[in-house]
Design an enzyme around this catalytic site. Structure first.
Site, PDB file in Angstrom:
ATOM      1  N   ARG A  36       0.821  -1.212   0.000  1.00  0.00           N
ATOM      2  CA  ARG A  36       0.000   0.000   0.000  1.00  0.00           C
ATOM      3  C   ARG A  36       0.858   1.266   0.000  1.00  0.00           C
ATOM      4  NH1 ARG A  36      -5.242  -1.514   3.800  1.00  0.00           N
ATOM      5  NH2 ARG A  36      -6.610  -1.878   2.004  1.00  0.00           N
ATOM      6  N   LYS A 195     -20.186 -17.375   1.573  1.00  0.00           N
ATOM      7  CA  LYS A 195     -21.604 -17.224   1.911  1.00  0.00           C
ATOM      8  C   LYS A 195     -22.382 -16.299   0.981  1.00  0.00           C
ATOM      9  CE  LYS A 195     -21.205 -18.196   6.788  1.00  0.00           C
ATOM     10  NZ  LYS A 195     -21.327 -17.651   8.136  1.00  0.00           N
ATOM     11  N   GLY A 352     -10.942  -8.908  -0.552  1.00  0.00           N
ATOM     12  CA  GLY A 352     -10.306  -9.816   0.405  1.00  0.00           C
ATOM     13  C   GLY A 352      -9.572 -11.009  -0.160  1.00  0.00           C
ATOM     14  N   GLY A 375     -13.474  -3.763   1.220  1.00  0.00           N
ATOM     15  CA  GLY A 375     -14.853  -3.280   1.438  1.00  0.00           C
ATOM     16  C   GLY A 375     -15.328  -2.285   0.391  1.00  0.00           C
TER      17      GLY A 375
HETATM   18  P1  AMP Z   1     -15.200 -14.995   0.834  1.00  0.00           P
HETATM   19  O1  AMP Z   1     -14.409 -14.340   1.930  1.00  0.00           O
HETATM   20  O2  AMP Z   1     -16.673 -14.868   1.015  1.00  0.00           O
HETATM   21  O3  AMP Z   1     -14.730 -14.594  -0.545  1.00  0.00           O
HETATM   22  O4  AMP Z   1     -14.950 -16.547   0.990  1.00  0.00           O
HETATM   23  C1  AMP Z   1     -13.710 -17.127   0.814  1.00  0.00           C
HETATM   24  C2  AMP Z   1     -13.680 -18.405   1.565  1.00  0.00           C
HETATM   25  O5  AMP Z   1     -14.648 -19.296   1.067  1.00  0.00           O
HETATM   26  C3  AMP Z   1     -12.366 -19.104   1.467  1.00  0.00           C
HETATM   27  O6  AMP Z   1     -11.811 -19.228   2.747  1.00  0.00           O
HETATM   28  C4  AMP Z   1     -12.712 -20.469   0.874  1.00  0.00           C
HETATM   29  O7  AMP Z   1     -12.005 -21.529   1.464  1.00  0.00           O
HETATM   30  C5  AMP Z   1     -14.167 -20.599   1.239  1.00  0.00           C
HETATM   31  N1  AMP Z   1     -14.841 -21.556   0.357  1.00  0.00           N
HETATM   32  C6  AMP Z   1     -14.967 -21.495  -0.964  1.00  0.00           C
HETATM   33  N2  AMP Z   1     -15.624 -22.565  -1.436  1.00  0.00           N
HETATM   34  C7  AMP Z   1     -15.935 -23.335  -0.371  1.00  0.00           C
HETATM   35  C8  AMP Z   1     -16.638 -24.565  -0.213  1.00  0.00           C
HETATM   36  N3  AMP Z   1     -17.139 -25.215  -1.254  1.00  0.00           N
HETATM   37  N4  AMP Z   1     -16.779 -25.050   1.022  1.00  0.00           N
HETATM   38  C9  AMP Z   1     -16.256 -24.376   2.087  1.00  0.00           C
HETATM   39  N5  AMP Z   1     -15.606 -23.217   1.999  1.00  0.00           N
HETATM   40  C10 AMP Z   1     -15.442 -22.690   0.787  1.00  0.00           C
END
Ligand code: AMP
Length: 396
Positions: A36, A195, A352, A375
Protein backbone atom coordinates in the site's frame (compact mmCIF):
# COMPACT_ATOMS: atom_id res chain seq x y z
CA UNK A 1 -17.11 10.49 -14.15
CA UNK A 2 -16.95 14.14 -13.28
CA UNK A 3 -14.05 14.06 -10.82
CA UNK A 4 -10.80 15.82 -11.59
CA UNK A 5 -7.32 14.33 -11.69
CA UNK A 6 -3.94 15.81 -10.74
CA UNK A 7 -3.61 16.87 -14.39
CA UNK A 8 -6.48 19.33 -13.94
CA UNK A 9 -4.99 21.08 -10.93
CA UNK A 10 -2.57 23.95 -10.53
CA UNK A 11 -0.38 22.81 -7.66
CA UNK A 12 2.57 25.13 -7.96
CA UNK A 13 3.47 26.38 -4.49
CA UNK A 14 0.24 24.87 -3.13
CA UNK A 15 -0.15 22.89 0.08
CA UNK A 16 -1.80 19.64 -0.98
CA UNK A 17 -3.67 17.50 1.55
CA UNK A 18 -3.41 13.94 0.24
CA UNK A 19 -5.66 11.27 1.74
CA UNK A 20 -3.81 7.98 1.33
CA UNK A 21 -4.39 4.46 2.60
CA UNK A 22 -1.22 3.17 4.24
CA UNK A 23 -3.02 0.97 6.74
CA UNK A 24 -0.34 -1.70 6.32
CA UNK A 25 0.28 -4.86 8.34
CA UNK A 26 2.83 -4.34 11.12
CA UNK A 27 4.52 -6.90 13.35
CA UNK A 28 6.86 -6.00 16.20
CA UNK A 29 7.06 -2.39 15.06
CA UNK A 30 7.96 -3.26 11.47
CA UNK A 31 5.91 -3.03 8.30
CA UNK A 32 5.57 -6.58 6.94
CA UNK A 33 3.90 -5.75 3.61
CA UNK A 34 4.62 -2.36 2.05
CA UNK A 35 2.37 -2.79 -1.02
CA UNK A 36 0.00 0.00 0.00
CA UNK A 37 2.89 2.37 0.66
CA UNK A 38 4.50 1.62 -2.70
CA UNK A 39 1.22 2.30 -4.51
CA UNK A 40 0.95 5.94 -3.38
CA UNK A 41 4.39 6.87 -4.70
CA UNK A 42 3.24 8.04 -8.19
CA UNK A 43 0.73 10.43 -6.63
CA UNK A 44 3.24 11.96 -4.23
CA UNK A 45 5.86 12.27 -6.97
CA UNK A 46 3.42 13.88 -9.39
CA UNK A 47 2.40 16.44 -6.77
CA UNK A 48 6.06 17.24 -6.10
CA UNK A 49 6.78 17.46 -9.82
CA UNK A 50 3.99 20.01 -10.16
CA UNK A 51 5.54 22.13 -7.43
CA UNK A 52 3.08 21.14 -4.71
CA UNK A 53 3.85 20.45 -1.05
CA UNK A 54 2.16 17.22 0.00
CA UNK A 55 0.87 16.55 3.50
CA UNK A 56 -0.24 12.94 3.75
CA UNK A 57 -3.31 12.15 5.82
CA UNK A 58 -4.08 8.53 6.68
CA UNK A 59 -5.55 6.23 9.29
CA UNK A 60 -4.01 3.23 10.97
CA UNK A 61 -6.09 0.59 12.74
CA UNK A 62 -9.18 1.50 14.73
CA UNK A 63 -8.22 3.81 17.61
CA UNK A 64 -11.83 5.07 17.72
CA UNK A 65 -11.16 8.76 18.24
CA UNK A 66 -8.48 8.37 20.92
CA UNK A 67 -4.70 8.51 20.91
CA UNK A 68 -3.55 4.88 20.99
CA UNK A 69 0.22 4.79 21.08
CA UNK A 70 0.73 1.50 19.29
CA UNK A 71 -1.42 2.74 16.41
CA UNK A 72 0.95 5.52 15.47
CA UNK A 73 1.66 6.09 11.81
CA UNK A 74 5.26 6.86 12.70
CA UNK A 75 5.94 3.18 12.02
CA UNK A 76 5.42 3.86 8.30
CA UNK A 77 7.99 6.67 8.04
CA UNK A 78 11.11 4.58 7.25
CA UNK A 79 9.35 2.60 4.50
CA UNK A 80 7.75 5.73 3.11
CA UNK A 81 11.16 7.43 2.97
CA UNK A 82 12.67 4.41 1.27
CA UNK A 83 9.90 4.15 -1.35
CA UNK A 84 9.86 7.90 -2.04
CA UNK A 85 13.62 8.26 -1.90
CA UNK A 86 13.29 11.43 0.15
CA UNK A 87 12.80 12.68 3.67
CA UNK A 88 9.40 12.44 5.31
CA UNK A 89 8.67 14.72 8.25
CA UNK A 90 6.26 13.19 10.75
CA UNK A 91 3.78 15.67 12.23
CA UNK A 92 2.45 14.43 15.52
CA UNK A 93 -0.47 16.74 16.25
CA UNK A 94 -2.77 19.15 14.47
CA UNK A 95 -1.31 21.96 16.59
CA UNK A 96 2.12 21.10 15.26
CA UNK A 97 0.75 21.00 11.72
CA UNK A 98 -0.77 24.45 12.20
CA UNK A 99 2.48 25.87 13.51
CA UNK A 100 4.87 24.57 10.86
CA UNK A 101 7.05 27.27 9.36
CA UNK A 102 6.71 28.01 5.68
CA UNK A 103 10.17 26.57 5.20
CA UNK A 104 9.38 23.30 6.98
CA UNK A 105 6.14 23.08 5.08
CA UNK A 106 7.86 23.12 1.73
CA UNK A 107 11.08 21.24 2.54
CA UNK A 108 9.82 17.68 2.94
CA UNK A 109 6.86 15.42 2.39
CA UNK A 110 4.78 15.63 5.56
CA UNK A 111 2.91 12.77 7.18
CA UNK A 112 0.24 13.61 9.72
CA UNK A 113 -0.30 11.29 12.69
CA UNK A 114 -3.19 8.77 12.54
CA UNK A 115 -6.22 10.87 11.65
CA UNK A 116 -8.52 8.50 13.54
CA UNK A 117 -6.99 9.67 16.82
CA UNK A 118 -9.47 12.53 16.43
CA UNK A 119 -13.17 11.81 17.09
CA UNK A 120 -14.12 14.38 14.42
CA UNK A 121 -12.66 12.19 11.67
CA UNK A 122 -15.11 9.30 11.69
CA UNK A 123 -17.97 11.59 12.77
CA UNK A 124 -17.20 13.72 9.69
CA UNK A 125 -17.56 16.70 12.02
CA UNK A 126 -17.71 19.91 9.95
CA UNK A 127 -15.58 21.84 12.45
CA UNK A 128 -12.89 19.19 12.38
CA UNK A 129 -12.99 19.07 8.58
CA UNK A 130 -12.63 22.86 8.48
CA UNK A 131 -9.61 22.67 10.80
CA UNK A 132 -8.04 20.12 8.46
CA UNK A 133 -8.95 22.11 5.38
CA UNK A 134 -7.11 25.13 6.79
CA UNK A 135 -3.90 23.10 6.56
CA UNK A 136 -4.05 22.97 2.76
CA UNK A 137 -4.95 24.73 -0.46
CA UNK A 138 -5.92 21.64 -2.47
CA UNK A 139 -7.33 18.23 -1.50
CA UNK A 140 -6.31 15.05 -3.31
CA UNK A 141 -8.04 11.76 -2.47
CA UNK A 142 -5.87 8.76 -3.29
CA UNK A 143 -7.57 6.37 -0.89
CA UNK A 144 -10.23 4.53 -2.88
CA UNK A 145 -10.12 1.79 -0.26
CA UNK A 146 -11.28 4.23 2.44
CA UNK A 147 -13.78 6.07 0.24
CA UNK A 148 -16.78 3.95 1.19
CA UNK A 149 -16.62 5.81 4.51
CA UNK A 150 -17.94 9.37 4.76
CA UNK A 151 -15.24 10.64 7.10
CA UNK A 152 -13.73 14.11 7.37
CA UNK A 153 -10.57 13.16 5.48
CA UNK A 154 -12.35 11.09 2.81
CA UNK A 155 -15.50 13.16 2.25
CA UNK A 156 -15.64 16.35 4.33
CA UNK A 157 -12.47 17.85 2.84
CA UNK A 158 -13.75 17.55 -0.73
CA UNK A 159 -16.55 19.93 0.19
CA UNK A 160 -14.12 22.55 1.42
CA UNK A 161 -11.17 22.64 -0.97
CA UNK A 162 -10.53 22.38 -4.72
CA UNK A 163 -10.37 18.60 -5.05
CA UNK A 164 -9.08 15.84 -7.28
CA UNK A 165 -8.36 12.12 -7.38
CA UNK A 166 -4.79 10.86 -6.95
CA UNK A 167 -3.23 8.44 -9.42
CA UNK A 168 -4.20 5.29 -7.54
CA UNK A 169 -7.78 6.46 -7.10
CA UNK A 170 -7.87 7.44 -10.76
CA UNK A 171 -6.59 4.03 -11.90
CA UNK A 172 -9.06 2.25 -9.66
CA UNK A 173 -12.05 4.30 -10.81
CA UNK A 174 -11.08 3.98 -14.47
CA UNK A 175 -10.74 0.20 -14.14
CA UNK A 176 -14.07 -0.11 -12.34
CA UNK A 177 -15.79 2.12 -14.86
CA UNK A 178 -14.40 -0.02 -17.69
CA UNK A 179 -15.70 -3.17 -16.01
CA UNK A 180 -19.19 -2.16 -14.92
CA UNK A 181 -19.88 1.44 -15.94
CA UNK A 182 -19.66 1.14 -19.71
CA UNK A 183 -18.10 -2.25 -20.31
CA UNK A 184 -17.37 -4.00 -23.57
CA UNK A 185 -19.90 -6.85 -23.85
CA UNK A 186 -20.42 -9.65 -23.17
CA UNK A 187 -19.65 -9.00 -19.52
CA UNK A 188 -19.12 -11.97 -17.28
CA UNK A 189 -18.92 -11.99 -13.50
CA UNK A 190 -17.45 -14.68 -11.29
CA UNK A 191 -18.65 -14.59 -7.71
CA UNK A 192 -17.46 -17.20 -5.29
CA UNK A 193 -16.58 -17.44 -1.65
CA UNK A 194 -18.21 -18.75 1.43
CA UNK A 195 -21.60 -17.22 1.91
CA UNK A 196 -24.54 -15.83 -0.05
CA UNK A 197 -25.57 -13.72 2.95
CA UNK A 198 -22.48 -11.50 2.71
CA UNK A 199 -22.85 -10.98 -1.05
CA UNK A 200 -26.57 -10.56 -1.54
CA UNK A 201 -26.57 -6.96 -2.68
CA UNK A 202 -23.63 -7.69 -4.92
CA UNK A 203 -25.43 -10.57 -6.65
CA UNK A 204 -28.60 -8.48 -6.93
CA UNK A 205 -26.71 -5.67 -8.67
CA UNK A 206 -24.67 -7.95 -10.93
CA UNK A 207 -27.62 -9.86 -12.40
CA UNK A 208 -28.92 -6.52 -13.64
CA UNK A 209 -25.64 -5.54 -15.26
CA UNK A 210 -23.78 -8.60 -16.53
CA UNK A 211 -24.54 -11.07 -19.31
CA UNK A 212 -23.43 -14.14 -17.40
CA UNK A 213 -22.79 -14.79 -13.74
CA UNK A 214 -20.73 -17.72 -12.51
CA UNK A 215 -21.60 -18.64 -8.94
CA UNK A 216 -18.98 -20.76 -7.23
CA UNK A 217 -17.58 -21.73 -3.85
CA UNK A 218 -19.73 -22.34 -0.81
CA UNK A 219 -22.28 -19.92 -2.23
CA UNK A 220 -23.01 -22.25 -5.12
CA UNK A 221 -24.12 -24.90 -2.61
CA UNK A 222 -26.84 -22.59 -1.35
CA UNK A 223 -28.07 -22.11 -4.93
CA UNK A 224 -27.96 -25.85 -5.62
CA UNK A 225 -29.85 -26.58 -2.41
CA UNK A 226 -32.42 -23.92 -3.29
CA UNK A 227 -33.18 -25.93 -6.42
CA UNK A 228 -33.89 -29.02 -4.35
CA UNK A 229 -30.44 -30.62 -4.74
CA UNK A 230 -29.05 -32.43 -1.70
CA UNK A 231 -25.64 -30.99 -0.80
CA UNK A 232 -24.88 -33.31 2.13
CA UNK A 233 -22.59 -31.77 4.72
CA UNK A 234 -21.48 -28.93 2.44
CA UNK A 235 -21.24 -25.37 3.65
CA UNK A 236 -24.72 -24.16 2.79
CA UNK A 237 -27.09 -21.45 4.03
CA UNK A 238 -30.39 -23.28 3.81
CA UNK A 239 -32.20 -20.27 5.25
CA UNK A 240 -31.16 -18.29 2.17
CA UNK A 241 -33.01 -20.60 -0.24
CA UNK A 242 -35.79 -18.09 -0.98
CA UNK A 243 -33.24 -15.36 -1.61
CA UNK A 244 -31.27 -17.59 -3.96
CA UNK A 245 -34.46 -18.39 -5.89
CA UNK A 246 -35.26 -14.66 -6.10
CA UNK A 247 -31.84 -13.99 -7.57
CA UNK A 248 -32.34 -16.76 -10.14
CA UNK A 249 -35.75 -15.31 -11.05
CA UNK A 250 -34.31 -11.81 -11.36
CA UNK A 251 -31.57 -13.16 -13.62
CA UNK A 252 -34.17 -14.83 -15.85
CA UNK A 253 -36.04 -11.54 -16.08
CA UNK A 254 -32.95 -9.53 -17.02
CA UNK A 255 -31.52 -12.16 -19.38
CA UNK A 256 -28.46 -12.85 -17.27
CA UNK A 257 -27.26 -16.43 -17.60
CA UNK A 258 -26.43 -18.01 -14.23
CA UNK A 259 -23.69 -20.62 -14.39
CA UNK A 260 -23.69 -23.04 -11.47
CA UNK A 261 -21.43 -26.09 -11.10
CA UNK A 262 -22.72 -29.20 -12.85
CA UNK A 263 -20.02 -31.41 -11.36
CA UNK A 264 -18.29 -31.00 -8.02
CA UNK A 265 -15.29 -32.25 -6.08
CA UNK A 266 -16.32 -33.74 -2.76
CA UNK A 267 -14.42 -34.83 0.35
CA UNK A 268 -15.24 -35.97 3.84
CA UNK A 269 -12.71 -33.78 5.62
CA UNK A 270 -11.90 -30.10 5.22
CA UNK A 271 -8.16 -30.47 5.00
CA UNK A 272 -5.25 -30.24 2.59
CA UNK A 273 -4.94 -33.38 0.47
CA UNK A 274 -8.17 -34.93 1.79
CA UNK A 275 -9.40 -37.97 -0.17
CA UNK A 276 -11.74 -36.66 -2.81
CA UNK A 277 -13.75 -37.57 -5.85
CA UNK A 278 -15.64 -35.81 -8.61
CA UNK A 279 -19.38 -36.41 -8.88
CA UNK A 280 -22.31 -34.77 -10.67
CA UNK A 281 -23.56 -31.76 -8.66
CA UNK A 282 -26.81 -33.64 -8.08
CA UNK A 283 -25.06 -36.56 -6.41
CA UNK A 284 -23.24 -35.28 -3.35
CA UNK A 285 -23.38 -38.14 -0.78
CA UNK A 286 -25.06 -37.39 2.55
CA UNK A 287 -21.81 -37.59 4.53
CA UNK A 288 -19.65 -35.57 2.08
CA UNK A 289 -19.07 -31.92 1.38
CA UNK A 290 -18.55 -30.05 -1.86
CA UNK A 291 -15.19 -28.27 -1.78
CA UNK A 292 -14.59 -27.33 -5.40
CA UNK A 293 -16.14 -27.19 -8.86
CA UNK A 294 -15.35 -30.15 -11.13
CA UNK A 295 -13.64 -30.23 -14.56
CA UNK A 296 -16.87 -30.11 -16.56
CA UNK A 297 -17.90 -26.94 -14.69
CA UNK A 298 -14.45 -25.44 -15.24
CA UNK A 299 -14.68 -26.22 -18.98
CA UNK A 300 -17.99 -24.37 -19.11
CA UNK A 301 -16.53 -21.36 -17.31
CA UNK A 302 -13.51 -21.34 -19.64
CA UNK A 303 -15.82 -21.47 -22.69
CA UNK A 304 -17.71 -18.46 -21.35
CA UNK A 305 -14.40 -16.67 -20.74
CA UNK A 306 -13.33 -17.22 -24.36
CA UNK A 307 -16.23 -15.15 -25.66
CA UNK A 308 -16.40 -12.58 -22.86
CA UNK A 309 -14.94 -9.11 -23.41
CA UNK A 310 -15.08 -8.06 -19.77
CA UNK A 311 -14.68 -10.05 -16.57
CA UNK A 312 -15.29 -9.00 -13.02
CA UNK A 313 -14.24 -11.44 -10.32
CA UNK A 314 -14.80 -11.68 -6.60
CA UNK A 315 -14.33 -14.77 -4.47
CA UNK A 316 -12.78 -18.20 -5.05
CA UNK A 317 -14.57 -21.09 -6.81
CA UNK A 318 -13.64 -23.53 -4.06
CA UNK A 319 -11.77 -23.94 -0.79
CA UNK A 320 -8.66 -22.55 -2.48
CA UNK A 321 -6.46 -22.52 0.64
CA UNK A 322 -6.34 -26.33 0.73
CA UNK A 323 -5.06 -28.19 -2.34
CA UNK A 324 -6.38 -29.80 -4.44
CA UNK A 325 -9.56 -27.80 -3.84
CA UNK A 326 -7.91 -24.79 -5.49
CA UNK A 327 -8.03 -26.54 -8.88
CA UNK A 328 -11.10 -24.83 -10.35
CA UNK A 329 -10.04 -21.39 -9.10
CA UNK A 330 -6.54 -21.86 -10.51
CA UNK A 331 -7.73 -23.12 -13.89
CA UNK A 332 -10.32 -20.41 -14.45
CA UNK A 333 -7.98 -17.69 -13.17
CA UNK A 334 -5.12 -18.87 -15.40
CA UNK A 335 -7.28 -18.80 -18.50
CA UNK A 336 -8.64 -15.34 -17.60
CA UNK A 337 -5.06 -14.15 -17.07
CA UNK A 338 -3.98 -15.52 -20.47
CA UNK A 339 -6.90 -13.88 -22.28
CA UNK A 340 -6.15 -10.60 -20.50
CA UNK A 341 -2.48 -10.77 -21.44
CA UNK A 342 -3.49 -11.45 -25.06
CA UNK A 343 -5.67 -8.35 -24.91
CA UNK A 344 -9.01 -9.98 -25.65
CA UNK A 345 -10.39 -9.64 -22.12
CA UNK A 346 -10.58 -6.74 -19.67
CA UNK A 347 -10.41 -8.38 -16.26
CA UNK A 348 -10.95 -6.67 -12.94
CA UNK A 349 -10.80 -8.54 -9.66
CA UNK A 350 -10.85 -7.59 -6.04
CA UNK A 351 -12.06 -8.10 -2.51
CA UNK A 352 -10.31 -9.82 0.40
CA UNK A 353 -9.59 -13.44 -0.41
CA UNK A 354 -9.80 -12.90 -4.15
CA UNK A 355 -6.42 -11.24 -4.34
CA UNK A 356 -4.88 -14.07 -2.29
CA UNK A 357 -6.57 -16.70 -4.49
CA UNK A 358 -5.43 -15.08 -7.75
CA UNK A 359 -1.91 -14.62 -6.39
CA UNK A 360 -1.83 -18.26 -5.41
CA UNK A 361 -2.98 -19.18 -8.92
CA UNK A 362 -0.09 -17.10 -10.31
CA UNK A 363 -2.67 -15.15 -12.32
CA UNK A 364 -2.89 -11.80 -10.53
CA UNK A 365 -0.14 -9.99 -12.43
CA UNK A 366 -1.80 -10.61 -15.79
CA UNK A 367 -5.27 -9.43 -14.78
CA UNK A 368 -6.05 -5.99 -16.22
CA UNK A 369 -6.63 -4.56 -12.76
CA UNK A 370 -6.53 -6.00 -9.27
CA UNK A 371 -8.17 -3.93 -6.60
CA UNK A 372 -6.79 -4.27 -3.11
CA UNK A 373 -9.63 -2.19 -1.74
CA UNK A 374 -11.69 -4.87 0.05
CA UNK A 375 -14.85 -3.28 1.44
CA UNK A 376 -14.86 -0.33 -0.96
CA UNK A 377 -14.52 -2.67 -3.96
CA UNK A 378 -17.44 -4.80 -2.75
CA UNK A 379 -19.63 -1.75 -2.18
CA UNK A 380 -18.80 -0.58 -5.65
CA UNK A 381 -19.73 -4.03 -7.02
CA UNK A 382 -23.01 -3.65 -5.15
CA UNK A 383 -23.69 -0.61 -7.31
CA UNK A 384 -23.29 1.90 -4.48
CA UNK A 385 -21.93 5.36 -5.00
CA UNK A 386 -19.02 5.69 -2.58
CA UNK A 387 -19.24 8.88 -0.47
CA UNK A 388 -15.59 9.77 -1.07
CA UNK A 389 -16.04 9.46 -4.83
CA UNK A 390 -19.40 11.26 -4.84
CA UNK A 391 -17.77 14.16 -2.97
CA UNK A 392 -15.06 14.39 -5.64
CA UNK A 393 -17.76 14.46 -8.32
CA UNK A 394 -19.60 17.24 -6.48
CA UNK A 395 -16.40 19.23 -6.12
CA UNK A 396 -15.61 19.01 -9.83
P1 AMP B 1 -15.20 -15.00 0.83
O1 AMP B 1 -14.41 -14.34 1.93
O2 AMP B 1 -16.67 -14.87 1.01
O3 AMP B 1 -14.73 -14.59 -0.55
O4 AMP B 1 -14.95 -16.55 0.99
C1 AMP B 1 -13.71 -17.13 0.81
C2 AMP B 1 -13.68 -18.41 1.56
O5 AMP B 1 -14.65 -19.30 1.07
C3 AMP B 1 -12.37 -19.10 1.47
O6 AMP B 1 -11.81 -19.23 2.75
C4 AMP B 1 -12.71 -20.47 0.87
O7 AMP B 1 -12.00 -21.53 1.46
C5 AMP B 1 -14.17 -20.60 1.24
N1 AMP B 1 -14.84 -21.56 0.36
C6 AMP B 1 -14.97 -21.50 -0.96
N2 AMP B 1 -15.62 -22.56 -1.44
C7 AMP B 1 -15.94 -23.34 -0.37
C8 AMP B 1 -16.64 -24.56 -0.21
N3 AMP B 1 -17.14 -25.21 -1.25
N4 AMP B 1 -16.78 -25.05 1.02
C9 AMP B 1 -16.26 -24.38 2.09
N5 AMP B 1 -15.61 -23.22 2.00
C10 AMP B 1 -15.44 -22.69 0.79
Amino acid sequence: MAWKTLDDMDLNGKRVLVRVDINVPVENGRVTDATRIARIVPTVNDILAKGGHPMLIAHFGRPKGKVVLDMTLRVCVPVLEEKLGRKVRFVETLDAAENLTEEARSADVLLLENIRFHPGEEANDPEFAARLAALGDVYCNDAFSASHRAHASTEGLARLLPSCAGRLMQAELEALEAALGRPARPVMAVVGGAKVSTKLELLGNLVEKVDSLVIGGGMANTFLAAQGIDVGKSLCEHEMADTAREIIAKAQATGCEIILPTDVVIAREFKEGADNETVPATECPEDAMILDAGPQSVARIVTALETAKTLIWNGPLGAFEIAPFDTATNAAASRAAELSAEGTLVSVAGGGDTVAALNKAGAADRFTYISTAGGAFLEWMEGKLLPGVAALDMAA
